[in-house]
Scaffold this active site. Structure first.
Site, PDB file in Angstrom:
ATOM      1  N   HIS A 180       0.830  -1.211   0.000  1.00 55.37           N
ATOM      2  CA  HIS A 180       0.000   0.000   0.000  1.00 55.37           C
ATOM      3  C   HIS A 180       0.860   1.254   0.000  1.00 55.37           C
ATOM      4  O   HIS A 180       1.907   1.293   0.652  1.00 55.37           O
ATOM      5  CB  HIS A 180      -0.931   0.002   1.221  1.00 55.37           C
ATOM      6  N   PRO A 181       0.402   2.286  -0.702  1.00 55.32           N
ATOM      7  CA  PRO A 181       1.158   3.547  -0.689  1.00 55.32           C
ATOM      8  C   PRO A 181       0.915   4.305   0.605  1.00 55.32           C
ATOM      9  O   PRO A 181      -0.112   4.121   1.258  1.00 55.32           O
ATOM     10  CB  PRO A 181       0.551   4.314  -1.871  1.00 55.32           C
ATOM     11  N   SER A 207      -6.132   3.815  -5.755  1.00 50.72           N
ATOM     12  CA  SER A 207      -5.538   4.609  -4.667  1.00 50.72           C
ATOM     13  C   SER A 207      -5.519   6.092  -5.019  1.00 50.72           C
ATOM     14  O   SER A 207      -5.750   6.945  -4.155  1.00 50.72           O
ATOM     15  CB  SER A 207      -4.119   4.133  -4.358  1.00 50.72           C
ATOM     16  N   GLU A 240      -8.978   7.368  -4.357  1.00 51.51           N
ATOM     17  CA  GLU A 240      -9.278   7.393  -2.916  1.00 51.51           C
ATOM     18  C   GLU A 240      -8.549   8.537  -2.217  1.00 51.51           C
ATOM     19  O   GLU A 240      -9.145   9.277  -1.432  1.00 51.51           O
ATOM     20  CB  GLU A 240      -8.919   6.036  -2.295  1.00 51.51           C
ATOM     21  N   GLN A 241      -7.248   8.692  -2.514  1.00 53.52           N
ATOM     22  CA  GLN A 241      -6.498   9.779  -1.886  1.00 53.52           C
ATOM     23  C   GLN A 241      -6.874  11.135  -2.486  1.00 53.52           C
ATOM     24  O   GLN A 241      -6.886  12.149  -1.787  1.00 53.52           O
ATOM     25  CB  GLN A 241      -4.990   9.536  -2.002  1.00 53.52           C
TER      26      GLN A 241
END
Length: 171
Positions: free
Chosen positions: A62-63, A79, A82-83
């Site tokens: 995961h980042p 991601s 989401e971010q």
């Protein structure tokens, strides 16, 4: 989903778990699945049955929130979305410095990034508070918390994949 071959199933669900495509492949044998909930429960059962090294590899895939991957555009599309919803790719300098500090302290303490299901938060302040709160936990509690957060994240991603399949779009 139930009618797909093992390879097609794994390919179609590959992006549900961050850079951890093997989970979908390992889940196929548990089918057929009565519902999306049943499919997700089977996927999470595969994760929870994995040995510690495999779980840690999943966590490390995961980042970091607002990390290098976010700033350089190197995250997965899921991601990034989401971010991006909470603006983690374009933080002000003070927020970026605070987040870099939180990320570094968390990674130094636990050996993996802090995984937070952003859909459970209305704003960055809530995410920062959650990040700080989790910094004081023990490692076993935090691994379990990360898996719980991954369950929330992947359930949302799975809904999207299944919806796309119903609408005739590819994953």
């Amino acid at each position: 989903m139930n009618s797909l071959s093992g390879d097609a199933f794994a390919t179609h669900l590959a992006g549900v778990f961050e850079h951890t495509d093997w989970i979908a492949g390992a889940t196929h044998a548990s089918g057929p699945f009565a519902s999306v909930d049943a499919l997700h429960e089977a996927m999470m059962a595969v994760v929870r049955a994995a040995d510690e090294a495999t779980v840690l590899a999943l966590l490390r895939a995961h980042p970091e929130l607002g990390g290098r991957e976010a700033r350089t555009g190197a995250m997965t599309a899921a991601s990034t979305g989401e971010q991006g919803r909470l603006g983690f790719a374009g933080l002000a300098k003070d927020e970026q410095a605070m987040l870099e500090d939180l990320n570094a302290r968390y990674r130094d303490r636990f050996g993996f990034p802090c995984i937070i299901a952003l859909k459970l938060h209305r704003n960055r302040a809530s995410v920062f508070a959650e990040h700080r709160r989790r910094l004081v936990r023990d490692r076993a509690t935090e691994i379990a918390a990360c898996l719980d957060q991954i369950a929330v994240i992947t359930r949302g991603r799975l809904d999207g994949v299944v919806s796309d399949a119903r609408d005739g779009r590819s994953a």
